[in-house]
Design a protein around this motif. Structure first.
Motif, PDB file in Angstrom:
ATOM      1  N   TRP A 232       0.822  -1.209   0.000  1.00  0.00           N
ATOM      2  CA  TRP A 232       0.000   0.000   0.000  1.00  0.00           C
ATOM      3  C   TRP A 232       0.856   1.259   0.000  1.00  0.00           C
ATOM      4  CZ3 TRP A 232       0.416   3.676   3.757  1.00  0.00           C
ATOM      5  CH2 TRP A 232       0.948   3.310   4.988  1.00  0.00           C
ATOM      6  N   THR A 233       2.066   1.172   0.562  1.00  0.00           N
ATOM      7  CA  THR A 233       2.947   2.339   0.578  1.00  0.00           C
ATOM      8  C   THR A 233       3.329   2.758  -0.833  1.00  0.00           C
ATOM      9  OG1 THR A 233       4.776   0.784   0.926  1.00  0.00           O
ATOM     10  CG2 THR A 233       3.913   1.905   2.859  1.00  0.00           C
ATOM     11  N   GLU A 234       3.541   1.781  -1.697  1.00  0.00           N
ATOM     12  CA  GLU A 234       3.896   2.077  -3.091  1.00  0.00           C
ATOM     13  C   GLU A 234       2.695   2.648  -3.843  1.00  0.00           C
ATOM     14  OE1 GLU A 234       5.823  -0.286  -6.938  1.00  0.00           O
ATOM     15  OE2 GLU A 234       6.031  -1.094  -4.900  1.00  0.00           O
ATOM     16  N   ILE A 235       1.527   2.059  -3.625  1.00  0.00           N
ATOM     17  CA  ILE A 235       0.303   2.544  -4.270  1.00  0.00           C
ATOM     18  C   ILE A 235      -0.006   3.967  -3.828  1.00  0.00           C
ATOM     19  CG2 ILE A 235      -2.185   2.206  -4.460  1.00  0.00           C
ATOM     20  CD1 ILE A 235      -0.567   0.205  -6.055  1.00  0.00           C
ATOM     21  N   THR A 236       0.198   4.252  -2.546  1.00  0.00           N
ATOM     22  CA  THR A 236      -0.096   5.576  -2.009  1.00  0.00           C
ATOM     23  C   THR A 236       0.703   6.653  -2.718  1.00  0.00           C
ATOM     24  OG1 THR A 236      -0.636   4.684   0.173  1.00  0.00           O
ATOM     25  CG2 THR A 236      -0.040   7.011   0.072  1.00  0.00           C
ATOM     26  N   LYS A 237       1.972   6.432  -2.879  1.00  0.00           N
ATOM     27  CA  LYS A 237       2.800   7.469  -3.502  1.00  0.00           C
ATOM     28  C   LYS A 237       2.446   7.650  -4.965  1.00  0.00           C
ATOM     29  CE  LYS A 237       7.369   9.479  -3.586  1.00  0.00           C
ATOM     30  NZ  LYS A 237       8.763   9.414  -3.079  1.00  0.00           N
ATOM     31  N   GLN A 238       2.195   6.558  -5.660  1.00  0.00           N
ATOM     32  CA  GLN A 238       1.802   6.671  -7.064  1.00  0.00           C
ATOM     33  C   GLN A 238       0.488   7.427  -7.186  1.00  0.00           C
ATOM     34  OE1 GLN A 238       1.772   2.856  -8.966  1.00  0.00           O
ATOM     35  NE2 GLN A 238       3.892   2.403  -8.461  1.00  0.00           N
ATOM     36  N   TYR A 239      -0.448   7.139  -6.267  1.00  0.00           N
ATOM     37  CA  TYR A 239      -1.749   7.816  -6.319  1.00  0.00           C
ATOM     38  C   TYR A 239      -1.577   9.319  -6.086  1.00  0.00           C
ATOM     39  CZ  TYR A 239      -6.394   9.434  -5.286  1.00  0.00           C
ATOM     40  OH  TYR A 239      -7.555  10.159  -5.300  1.00  0.00           O
ATOM     41  N   ILE A 240      -0.759   9.693  -5.121  1.00  0.00           N
ATOM     42  CA  ILE A 240      -0.537  11.116  -4.840  1.00  0.00           C
ATOM     43  C   ILE A 240       0.124  11.800  -6.037  1.00  0.00           C
ATOM     44  CG2 ILE A 240       0.754  12.742  -3.391  1.00  0.00           C
ATOM     45  CD1 ILE A 240       0.242  10.895  -1.038  1.00  0.00           C
ATOM     46  N   ARG A 241       1.031  11.112  -6.689  1.00  0.00           N
ATOM     47  CA  ARG A 241       1.642  11.688  -7.898  1.00  0.00           C
ATOM     48  C   ARG A 241       0.583  11.996  -8.951  1.00  0.00           C
ATOM     49  NH1 ARG A 241       7.213  11.261  -8.722  1.00  0.00           N
ATOM     50  NH2 ARG A 241       8.378   9.988  -7.235  1.00  0.00           N
ATOM     51  N   TYR A 242      -0.304  11.034  -9.181  1.00  0.00           N
ATOM     52  CA  TYR A 242      -1.367  11.249 -10.165  1.00  0.00           C
ATOM     53  C   TYR A 242      -2.272  12.399  -9.737  1.00  0.00           C
ATOM     54  CZ  TYR A 242      -0.506   6.996 -12.912  1.00  0.00           C
ATOM     55  OH  TYR A 242       0.037   6.043 -13.728  1.00  0.00           O
ATOM     56  N   ALA A 243      -2.630  12.438  -8.448  1.00  0.00           N
ATOM     57  CA  ALA A 243      -3.519  13.482  -7.955  1.00  0.00           C
ATOM     58  C   ALA A 243      -2.902  14.859  -8.134  1.00  0.00           C
ATOM     59  CB  ALA A 243      -3.847  13.234  -6.482  1.00  0.00           C
ATOM     60  N   LEU A 244      -1.613  14.977  -7.870  1.00  0.00           N
ATOM     61  CA  LEU A 244      -0.929  16.250  -8.062  1.00  0.00           C
ATOM     62  C   LEU A 244      -0.862  16.621  -9.537  1.00  0.00           C
ATOM     63  CD1 LEU A 244       2.034  15.833  -5.534  1.00  0.00           C
ATOM     64  CD2 LEU A 244       0.061  17.360  -5.297  1.00  0.00           C
ATOM     65  N   GLN A 245      -0.653  15.634 -10.372  1.00  0.00           N
ATOM     66  CA  GLN A 245      -0.520  15.895 -11.798  1.00  0.00           C
ATOM     67  C   GLN A 245      -1.778  16.529 -12.378  1.00  0.00           C
ATOM     68  OE1 GLN A 245       0.384  12.425 -14.111  1.00  0.00           O
ATOM     69  NE2 GLN A 245       0.912  13.585 -15.942  1.00  0.00           N
ATOM     70  N   VAL A 246      -2.943  16.122 -11.894  1.00  0.00           N
ATOM     71  CA  VAL A 246      -4.202  16.658 -12.432  1.00  0.00           C
ATOM     72  C   VAL A 246      -4.872  17.642 -11.478  1.00  0.00           C
ATOM     73  CG1 VAL A 246      -4.605  14.620 -13.853  1.00  0.00           C
ATOM     74  CG2 VAL A 246      -5.589  14.728 -11.550  1.00  0.00           C
ATOM     75  N   GLU A 247      -4.160  18.029 -10.409  1.00  0.00           N
ATOM     76  CA  GLU A 247      -4.717  18.953  -9.411  1.00  0.00           C
ATOM     77  C   GLU A 247      -6.082  18.469  -8.916  1.00  0.00           C
ATOM     78  OE1 GLU A 247      -4.673  22.953 -10.908  1.00  0.00           O
ATOM     79  OE2 GLU A 247      -2.505  23.115 -10.759  1.00  0.00           O
ATOM     80  N   ASN A 248      -6.127  17.213  -8.529  1.00  0.00           N
ATOM     81  CA  ASN A 248      -7.382  16.628  -8.073  1.00  0.00           C
ATOM     82  C   ASN A 248      -7.902  17.345  -6.837  1.00  0.00           C
ATOM     83  OD1 ASN A 248      -9.421  14.600  -8.338  1.00  0.00           O
ATOM     84  ND2 ASN A 248      -8.551  13.544  -6.573  1.00  0.00           N
ATOM     85  N   LYS A 249      -9.212  17.462  -6.722  1.00  0.00           N
ATOM     86  CA  LYS A 249      -9.824  18.086  -5.552  1.00  0.00           C
ATOM     87  C   LYS A 249      -9.302  17.402  -4.297  1.00  0.00           C
ATOM     88  CE  LYS A 249     -14.309  19.326  -3.597  1.00  0.00           C
ATOM     89  NZ  LYS A 249     -15.788  19.268  -3.784  1.00  0.00           N
ATOM     90  N   PHE A 250      -8.797  18.199  -3.353  1.00  0.00           N
ATOM     91  CA  PHE A 250      -8.119  17.609  -2.201  1.00  0.00           C
ATOM     92  C   PHE A 250      -9.038  16.712  -1.385  1.00  0.00           C
ATOM     93  CE2 PHE A 250      -6.808  17.627   2.267  1.00  0.00           C
ATOM     94  CZ  PHE A 250      -5.592  16.967   2.134  1.00  0.00           C
ATOM     95  N   GLY A 251     -10.295  17.111  -1.207  1.00  0.00           N
ATOM     96  CA  GLY A 251     -11.217  16.298  -0.422  1.00  0.00           C
ATOM     97  C   GLY A 251     -11.378  14.908  -0.991  1.00  0.00           C
ATOM     98  N   ASN A 252     -11.409  14.807  -2.315  1.00  0.00           N
ATOM     99  CA  ASN A 252     -11.519  13.501  -2.966  1.00  0.00           C
ATOM    100  C   ASN A 252     -10.250  12.690  -2.777  1.00  0.00           C
ATOM    101  OD1 ASN A 252     -10.926  12.077  -5.947  1.00  0.00           O
ATOM    102  ND2 ASN A 252     -12.912  11.615  -5.038  1.00  0.00           N
ATOM    103  N   THR A 253      -9.103  13.362  -2.916  1.00  0.00           N
ATOM    104  CA  THR A 253      -7.828  12.671  -2.725  1.00  0.00           C
ATOM    105  C   THR A 253      -7.708  12.134  -1.305  1.00  0.00           C
ATOM    106  OG1 THR A 253      -6.687  14.010  -4.397  1.00  0.00           O
ATOM    107  CG2 THR A 253      -5.314  12.961  -2.721  1.00  0.00           C
ATOM    108  N   LYS A 254      -8.104  12.946  -0.326  1.00  0.00           N
ATOM    109  CA  LYS A 254      -8.000  12.494   1.071  1.00  0.00           C
ATOM    110  C   LYS A 254      -8.919  11.306   1.330  1.00  0.00           C
ATOM    111  CE  LYS A 254      -9.315  14.678   5.089  1.00  0.00           C
ATOM    112  NZ  LYS A 254      -9.243  15.694   6.173  1.00  0.00           N
TER     113      LYS A 254
END
Length: 362
Positions: A232-254
């Motif tokens: 899950w640690t690896e998935i978490t970082k990849q997910y955050i990278r994607y979220a930052l790349q598209v400026e995903n709404k923070f509430g959804n990311t959290k």
């Protein structure tokens, strides 16, 4: 979706459907109320793969909404399986199972108006009914509407996810679909590609949908021979990278981070209290993402410096380490210059990208 405006977002390389908030939003001094992003897709990553599912209880409105996105997606699916009150109270979701005339009218309208113009298929997702006879009668009506696919969640409407899926009607449903040339996909208690493939063969369906497990760990679509489930640690970082790349709404990311990070992990409670991307990256020890996180926070009008920082930095670092984060001092950029995200060094190397989240193929 109705009432939104489609535009290409050059900052995130996404297509956004936006509209003014209906209520409750105040404009900043001397400015206008920001448009709300209702829907967003990434053409480069999702072209030819994304099925747009709509909640609807009206044939005309279904066509109107589908027409807004049909040119950008690979298909339109009608949700006739959601049991939640926000959906069923307005006759949508699983409520459509009790109004088969309306459901068939919606599908027929989409097939007649969307398929010829945009050359994409229409599909529907349902639940099983109380008896096999009732399910059979419904499925026969649905496949006669011209749809190209049917997904069946192997639970009745009152059943909750903790109750085991019921697959006794599945082969019958698959046979009816195949007689009409319609693809049949199963759903319910499918947790990985390796568990999906034997189930598909056993019940004669064309695919398997993974839902809950995909939120927890998207590498569930990867077979054991290709590496299996990633930490899950690896998935978490990849997910955050994607979220930052598209400026995903923070509430959804959290929200998604609370699905990916195990509840028993020491960092789970800390992440639940975070109010910015900067704070999330600090808690997880992602020093290499701190500058990007701060830029995205500023772009989203989030104050990265007022996020309830933990006064005990040693405790923060210890928690981050327990979560698999990297130790080190936080490096926060002081520039608020907004750049295109392709220049923000958030690209994911090909070898580190998460597996595609698709249904297991036949």
């Amino acid at each position: 979706m109705i009432g939104t405006t489609r535009r290409f977002n050059a900052r995130t390389n996404t297509i956004d459907w936006t509209r003014k908030p209906s209520q409750g939003s105040k404009a900043p001094p001397g400015g206008d109320v920001k448009d709300s992003i209702i829907y967003r897709i990434h053409p480069e990553k999702e072209a030819g793969k994304l099925i747009f599912q709509i909640g609807t209880s009206n044939p005309d409105l279904a066509v109107q909404a589908a027409r807004l996105v049909a040119a950008d997606v690979a298909g339109i699916d009608v949700n006739a399986g959601c049991p939640k009150p926000f959906s069923t109270h307005d006759g949508m979701g699983a409520a459509l199972l009790k109004t088969p005339d309306k459901l068939c009218a919606i599908l027929e309208a989409l097939v007649a108006n969307i398929t010829p113009e945009f050359e994409i298929g229409i599909s529907v997702k349902i639940r099983i009914l109380e008896t096999a006879e009732l399910t059979e009668a419904l499925v026969r009506r649905l496949v006669a509407t011209g749809i190209t696919g049917l997904t069946v969640h192997c639970r009745t409407t009152p059943m909750r996810p903790r109750e085991r899926a019921i697959r006794g009607q599945l082969r019958m449903i698959a046979n009816i679909c195949h007689e009409a040339g319609v693809a049949c996909v199963m759903n319910g208690d499918v947790e990985s590609r390796d568990s999906a493939l034997p189930l598909m063969e056993e019940f004669g369906v064309d695919g398997a949908m993974i839902a809950t497990q995909a939120e927890k760990n998207s590498s569930c679509f990867q077979s054991e021979s290709d590496g299996g489930l990633l930490p899950w640690t690896e998935i978490t970082k990849q997910y955050i990278r994607y979220a930052l790349q598209v400026e995903n709404k923070f509430g959804n990311t959290k929200f998604m981070l609370t699905q990916i990070i195990p509840g028993k992990a020491p960092v789970y409670r800390e992440i639940s209290a975070c109010k910015s991307y900067t704070r999330v990256c600090e808690m997880l020890g992602y020093d290499d993402l701190m500058e990007t996180a701060r830029e995205v926070d500023l772009s989203l009008d989030i104050d990265p410096d007022n996020a309830g920082k933990n006064k005990n930095n040693n405790k923060v670092n210890a928690t981050a380490l327990a979560a698999g984060g990297q130790m080190g001092k936080s490096r926060i950029a002081t520039s608020s210059t907004k750049k295109n995200l392709s220049g923000r060094a958030v690209q994911i190397p090909a070898e580190a990208q998460a597996p595609e989240a698709t249904a297991a193929p036949a």
